[in-house]
Design a protein around this motif. Structure first.
Motif, PDB file in Angstrom:
ATOM      1  N   GLY A  34       0.788  -1.238   0.000  1.00  0.00           N
ATOM      2  CA  GLY A  34       0.000   0.000   0.000  1.00  0.00           C
ATOM      3  C   GLY A  34       0.815   1.280   0.000  1.00  0.00           C
ATOM      4  N   GLU A  35       2.138   1.178  -0.031  1.00  0.00           N
ATOM      5  CA  GLU A  35       2.964   2.386  -0.045  1.00  0.00           C
ATOM      6  C   GLU A  35       2.987   3.020  -1.442  1.00  0.00           C
ATOM      7  OE1 GLU A  35       4.394   3.944   2.292  1.00  0.00           O
ATOM      8  OE2 GLU A  35       4.713   2.524   3.934  1.00  0.00           O
ATOM      9  N   LEU A  36       3.296   4.321  -1.485  1.00  0.00           N
ATOM     10  CA  LEU A  36       3.595   4.963  -2.762  1.00  0.00           C
ATOM     11  C   LEU A  36       5.054   5.429  -2.657  1.00  0.00           C
ATOM     12  CD1 LEU A  36       1.304   7.593  -4.551  1.00  0.00           C
ATOM     13  CD2 LEU A  36       3.679   7.169  -5.105  1.00  0.00           C
ATOM     14  N   VAL A  37       5.922   4.688  -3.324  1.00  0.00           N
ATOM     15  CA  VAL A  37       7.356   4.897  -3.151  1.00  0.00           C
ATOM     16  C   VAL A  37       7.961   5.583  -4.373  1.00  0.00           C
ATOM     17  CG1 VAL A  37       9.572   3.755  -2.702  1.00  0.00           C
ATOM     18  CG2 VAL A  37       7.460   2.767  -1.795  1.00  0.00           C
ATOM     19  N   GLY A  38       8.746   6.613  -4.140  1.00  0.00           N
ATOM     20  CA  GLY A  38       9.504   7.232  -5.219  1.00  0.00           C
ATOM     21  C   GLY A  38      10.901   6.632  -5.240  1.00  0.00           C
ATOM     22  N   ILE A  39      11.377   6.234  -6.420  1.00  0.00           N
ATOM     23  CA  ILE A  39      12.727   5.684  -6.510  1.00  0.00           C
ATOM     24  C   ILE A  39      13.593   6.678  -7.275  1.00  0.00           C
ATOM     25  CG2 ILE A  39      14.157   3.763  -7.314  1.00  0.00           C
ATOM     26  CD1 ILE A  39      11.730   1.969  -7.152  1.00  0.00           C
ATOM     27  N   ILE A  40      14.679   7.121  -6.634  1.00  0.00           N
ATOM     28  CA  ILE A  40      15.566   8.048  -7.314  1.00  0.00           C
ATOM     29  C   ILE A  40      16.986   7.490  -7.327  1.00  0.00           C
ATOM     30  CG2 ILE A  40      14.228  10.113  -6.834  1.00  0.00           C
ATOM     31  CD1 ILE A  40      16.035  10.736  -4.526  1.00  0.00           C
ATOM     32  N   GLY A  41      17.767   7.992  -8.234  1.00  0.00           N
ATOM     33  CA  GLY A  41      19.147   7.538  -8.346  1.00  0.00           C
ATOM     34  C   GLY A  41      19.674   8.006  -9.672  1.00  0.00           C
ATOM     35  N   HIS A  42      20.972   8.171  -9.705  1.00  0.00           N
ATOM     36  CA  HIS A  42      21.683   8.576 -10.876  1.00  0.00           C
ATOM     37  C   HIS A  42      21.493   7.557 -11.989  1.00  0.00           C
ATOM     38  CE1 HIS A  42      25.008  10.422 -12.763  1.00  0.00           C
ATOM     39  NE2 HIS A  42      24.897  11.330 -11.832  1.00  0.00           N
ATOM     40  N   MET A 205      12.854  15.457  -8.425  1.00  0.00           N
ATOM     41  CA  MET A 205      12.689  15.448  -6.976  1.00  0.00           C
ATOM     42  C   MET A 205      11.440  16.213  -6.571  1.00  0.00           C
ATOM     43  SD  MET A 205      15.125  13.906  -5.675  1.00  0.00           S
ATOM     44  CE  MET A 205      16.677  13.331  -6.261  1.00  0.00           C
ATOM     45  N   GLU A 206      11.138  17.283  -7.335  1.00  0.00           N
ATOM     46  CA  GLU A 206       9.955  18.073  -7.008  1.00  0.00           C
ATOM     47  C   GLU A 206       8.705  17.187  -7.074  1.00  0.00           C
ATOM     48  OE1 GLU A 206      12.414  19.373  -8.796  1.00  0.00           O
ATOM     49  OE2 GLU A 206      12.838  21.378  -7.991  1.00  0.00           O
ATOM     50  N   ASP A 207       8.633  16.381  -8.134  1.00  0.00           N
ATOM     51  CA  ASP A 207       7.476  15.497  -8.290  1.00  0.00           C
ATOM     52  C   ASP A 207       7.434  14.445  -7.184  1.00  0.00           C
ATOM     53  OD1 ASP A 207       6.723  16.854 -10.487  1.00  0.00           O
ATOM     54  OD2 ASP A 207       7.441  15.389 -11.952  1.00  0.00           O
ATOM     55  N   ILE A 208       8.567  13.826  -6.934  1.00  0.00           N
ATOM     56  CA  ILE A 208       8.637  12.790  -5.902  1.00  0.00           C
ATOM     57  C   ILE A 208       8.227  13.381  -4.557  1.00  0.00           C
ATOM     58  CG2 ILE A 208      10.261  11.385  -4.566  1.00  0.00           C
ATOM     59  CD1 ILE A 208      10.187  10.005  -7.055  1.00  0.00           C
ATOM     60  N   ALA A 209       8.746  14.585  -4.277  1.00  0.00           N
ATOM     61  CA  ALA A 209       8.453  15.223  -2.991  1.00  0.00           C
ATOM     62  C   ALA A 209       6.961  15.431  -2.820  1.00  0.00           C
ATOM     63  CB  ALA A 209       9.180  16.567  -2.900  1.00  0.00           C
ATOM     64  N   ARG A 210       6.282  15.748  -3.908  1.00  0.00           N
ATOM     65  CA  ARG A 210       4.855  16.051  -3.800  1.00  0.00           C
ATOM     66  C   ARG A 210       3.981  14.813  -3.746  1.00  0.00           C
ATOM     67  NH1 ARG A 210       4.125  19.750  -8.444  1.00  0.00           N
ATOM     68  NH2 ARG A 210       2.000  19.018  -8.458  1.00  0.00           N
ATOM     69  N   TYR A 211       4.441  13.723  -4.362  1.00  0.00           N
ATOM     70  CA  TYR A 211       3.533  12.587  -4.506  1.00  0.00           C
ATOM     71  C   TYR A 211       3.858  11.361  -3.649  1.00  0.00           C
ATOM     72  CZ  TYR A 211       1.171  15.017  -8.264  1.00  0.00           C
ATOM     73  OH  TYR A 211       0.454  15.924  -8.972  1.00  0.00           O
ATOM     74  N   ALA A 212       5.117  11.149  -3.309  1.00  0.00           N
ATOM     75  CA  ALA A 212       5.465   9.887  -2.650  1.00  0.00           C
ATOM     76  C   ALA A 212       5.410   9.982  -1.127  1.00  0.00           C
ATOM     77  CB  ALA A 212       6.861   9.465  -3.092  1.00  0.00           C
ATOM     78  N   ASN A 213       5.059   8.866  -0.463  1.00  0.00           N
ATOM     79  CA  ASN A 213       5.134   8.804   0.998  1.00  0.00           C
ATOM     80  C   ASN A 213       6.540   8.430   1.441  1.00  0.00           C
ATOM     81  OD1 ASN A 213       2.644   6.863   0.049  1.00  0.00           O
ATOM     82  ND2 ASN A 213       1.991   8.546   1.353  1.00  0.00           N
ATOM     83  N   LYS A 214       7.155   7.590   0.598  1.00  0.00           N
ATOM     84  CA  LYS A 214       8.479   7.117   0.953  1.00  0.00           C
ATOM     85  C   LYS A 214       9.405   7.239  -0.251  1.00  0.00           C
ATOM     86  CE  LYS A 214       8.455   3.976   4.671  1.00  0.00           C
ATOM     87  NZ  LYS A 214       8.809   2.602   5.046  1.00  0.00           N
ATOM     88  N   ILE A 215      10.700   7.304   0.029  1.00  0.00           N
ATOM     89  CA  ILE A 215      11.672   7.430  -1.057  1.00  0.00           C
ATOM     90  C   ILE A 215      12.767   6.393  -0.906  1.00  0.00           C
ATOM     91  CG2 ILE A 215      13.368   8.946  -2.167  1.00  0.00           C
ATOM     92  CD1 ILE A 215      11.764  11.307  -1.397  1.00  0.00           C
ATOM     93  N   LEU A 216      13.091   5.771  -2.031  1.00  0.00           N
ATOM     94  CA  LEU A 216      14.212   4.847  -2.074  1.00  0.00           C
ATOM     95  C   LEU A 216      15.305   5.501  -2.918  1.00  0.00           C
ATOM     96  CD1 LEU A 216      15.531   1.972  -1.871  1.00  0.00           C
ATOM     97  CD2 LEU A 216      14.196   1.344  -3.863  1.00  0.00           C
ATOM     98  N   VAL A 217      16.476   5.691  -2.326  1.00  0.00           N
ATOM     99  CA  VAL A 217      17.575   6.308  -3.072  1.00  0.00           C
ATOM    100  C   VAL A 217      18.606   5.238  -3.409  1.00  0.00           C
ATOM    101  CG1 VAL A 217      19.342   8.116  -3.102  1.00  0.00           C
ATOM    102  CG2 VAL A 217      17.254   8.451  -1.768  1.00  0.00           C
ATOM    103  N   MET A 218      18.864   5.060  -4.695  1.00  0.00           N
ATOM    104  CA  MET A 218      19.879   4.103  -5.130  1.00  0.00           C
ATOM    105  C   MET A 218      21.164   4.868  -5.465  1.00  0.00           C
ATOM    106  SD  MET A 218      18.669   0.953  -5.269  1.00  0.00           S
ATOM    107  CE  MET A 218      19.849   0.151  -6.353  1.00  0.00           C
TER     108      MET A 218
END
Lengths: 290, 287
Positions: A34-42, A205-218
């Motif tokens: 049920g999470e909404l996770v943003g995944i970011i990374g280079h 990041m702006e989008d992730i910040a607004r929409y995700a509950n959690k963030i995974l950084v690779m």
């Protein structure tokens, strides 16, 4: 028990050649249902390789991947099951549209699942509406649609399979601000309505910040951190050093803090920043901006 | 200073989108509805607009890929309708597109950069010089013998730019050159574009929908529904927060923050577009 769990997951490309490279290295991760996770990374950090493991497109070089507690490589049946449980929307999914009509393109996935005609029809119409594709477009060729519409059709095709886990690889790449907003809102809406687990890979990041509950950084084939959005953005300096950008607003807040302004540091949207500043000023000037 | 590009009331619609009534063609949907723009030599102009606003169609008029249905585009003093001058026009105005994979033709980087020069019949010795200079200018010289598929998106875009500057154009038009790149690739390409503008005096017209990219230009042109609705320095353009939002565009986050705070009776300079300016302005009221 998380809906997605990895145990020492490692994947090496081109084993035994001079180009051998560990794309992901010993990943231990648990993502809750049920999470909404943003995944970011280079680029090259391993995020695409990681998500391609979640529905069995790639087979781990070593380690395990469990979906709903089951090792997806245990048997042929469990691999097949994983592909229905986990829906993956690739980058620029509109390039993968091939059917003659919008309707048939959205129906392609559900058909492969062996659903009844009625159920397929219901799902196609339902998801088309959800992504803002009107009834009269359903019998058109997808190639007559605009870029934004085509992308929404492609996403609908995966949503119509009603996967418990929906993964989208840069769903807003190349779109203008309005198009980005539209896609992200419909994903958020789908998440709210169905309660499914959503993973979004994004460079914004702006989008992730607004929409995700959690963030995974690779970073460099490993998980740098996985946590609540606010906690992750607290590490803005380290994230910047990786060559990723934190939201502009977060950088402003951090600089103000450096200069001795005592405000909280969990700020990453304009709306919240505004509230914090007004509150700060009110306290300073005795209720002037309430 | 003079004009490198001048557009005089240009109108455009696609061939299959007009109706004929009593023998008179009238467009069903005009993509460009009378654009008048002068672009000066050495200027760095950003063109903003949402998808479908006509900005790419406009860009394609600047080196005669498309010709106006009405009105005239001048490149220097050449009318783009003169077909026998298209060679000259394209040598003066080079174009870089969005997708790096669609514009690289050769299997070795330096051969790709030389492609246009071969077509132009440039002497081999001169060609060698120009290819080397172009690759050095975009900081890709050490990759000259690589295969394009070994490069990142940002590197490929810089090779595409090198291919254009090897022709020694006066102006480069870039149609969303960073839309498909990651943040690092975007930075590389932007740095290259700025450098070409500053050090070589090449006129830049960059089509984008990234506000932070537009904020760095000398001048920002905003298009909506085939018309120019704003044309000014970035600070001035971004102070129209409501108007930009109404046409589906964003403003930089710092500009939006100041705009929101001013609604509550604060009196902060509304022409703030960079982080530094924002920090300074906030320090004044917070400290």
């Amino acid at each position: 028990m998380g809906i997605i769990k990895t145990e020492n997951l490692t994947y090496t490309y081109s084993v035994g050649t001079p180009f051998e490279k560990k794309a992901i290295d010993n990943i231990n991760l648990e993502i809750e249902e049920g999470e909404l996770v943003g995944i970011i990374g280079h680029t090259g950090s391993g995020k695409s390789t990681l998500i391609q493991h979640f529905n069995g497109l790639l087979k781990p070089t070593s380690g395990r991947i469990l979906i709903e507690g089951e090792d997806i490589w245990k048997s042929k049946a469990s691999t097949r099951q994983a592909r229905f449980t986990v829906g993956l929307v690739f980058q620029y999914p509109e390039y993968q549209i091939f059917e003659e009509t919008v309707y048939r393109d959205i129906a392609f996935g559900p058909k492969n699942m062996g659903l009844t005609e009625d159920e397929i029809d219901y799902r196609v119409r339902n998801t088309a509406t959800a992504v803002g594709i009107s009834e009269e477009l359903l019998q058109r060729s997808p190639f007559e649609l605009s870029g934004g519409q085509k992308r929404r059709v492609a996403i609908a095709g995966v949503m119509a399979m009603e996967p418990k886990i929906l993964i989208l690889d840069e769903p807003t790449a190349g779109l203008d601000p309005k198009g980005r907003e539209k896609i992200l809102n419909l994903i958020k809406e789908h998440h709210k309505k169905t309660g499914c687990t959503v993973l979004i890979v994004s460079h914004s990041m702006e989008d992730i910040a607004r929409y995700a509950n959690k963030i995974l950084v690779m970073n460099k084939s490993k998980v740098f951190c996985y946590g609540k959005t606010a906690e992750v953005f607290k590490r803005a300096n380290e994230i910047s050093e990786m060559g990723l950008t934190v939201p502009q607003i977060t950088r402003v807040i951090n600089e103000l803090k450096n200069r001795g302004i005592n405000i909280e540091d969990e700020i990453y949207t304009v709306k919240y920043a505004k509230e914090i500043f007004l509150k700060y000023l009110s306290e300073k000037e005795g209720g002037a901006y309430d | 200073m003079g004009n490198i590009i001048k557009t005089d009331d240009i109108h455009f619609y696609y061939e299959n989108e007009y109706s004929v009534e009593e023998g008179v063609e009238s467009p069903v949907k005009e993509i460009l509805k009378g654009i008048n723009l002068d672009i000066n030599k050495g200027e760095f102009v950003a063109v903003l607009g949402h998808n479908g606003s006509g900005k790419s169609t406009f860009a394609k008029h600047l080196n005669a890929i498309l010709l106006p249905k009405k009105g005239t585009v001048y490149i220097g003093d050449i009318d783009t309708k003169l077909e026998d001058r298209h060679f000259d026009i394209r040598q003066r105005v080079g174009m870089v597109f969005q997708n790096p994979d669609n514009q690289i033709v050769a299997t070795v980087v330096e051969e790709d950069v030389a492609f246009a020069l071969e077509n132009l019949g440039v002497e081999p010795k001169e060609m060698r010089n120009r290819v080397d200079d172009a690759l050095k200018a975009v900081d890709m010289y050490e990759y000259r013998e690589h295969a394009p598929h070994q490069l990142s998106g940002g590197q490929k875009q810089r090779v595409a730019i090198a291919g254009v500057i090897a022709m020694r154009p006066e102006c480069i038009v870039l149609d969303e050159p960073t839309a498909m790149l990651d943040p690092k690739g975007r930075q590389e390409v932007l740095k290259t574009i700025r450098m070409l503008n500053k050090n070589f005096g090449i006129t830049i017209v960059a089509i984008t929908h990234y506000m932070d990219e537009a904020a760095e230009a000398d001048r920002v042109v905003v298009m909506d529904e085939g018309e120019v609705i704003l044309d000014d320095i970035p600070k001035e353009v971004f102070s129209h927060v409501e108007l930009l939002k109404s046409v589906g565009l964003d403003v930089p986050q710092v500009t939006e923050l100041i705009y929101e705070l001013n609604k509550y009776g604060l009196n902060i300079d509304k022409q703030i577009i960079t982080e530094d300016e924002c920090v300074e302005a906030l320090m004044k009221i917070l400290a």
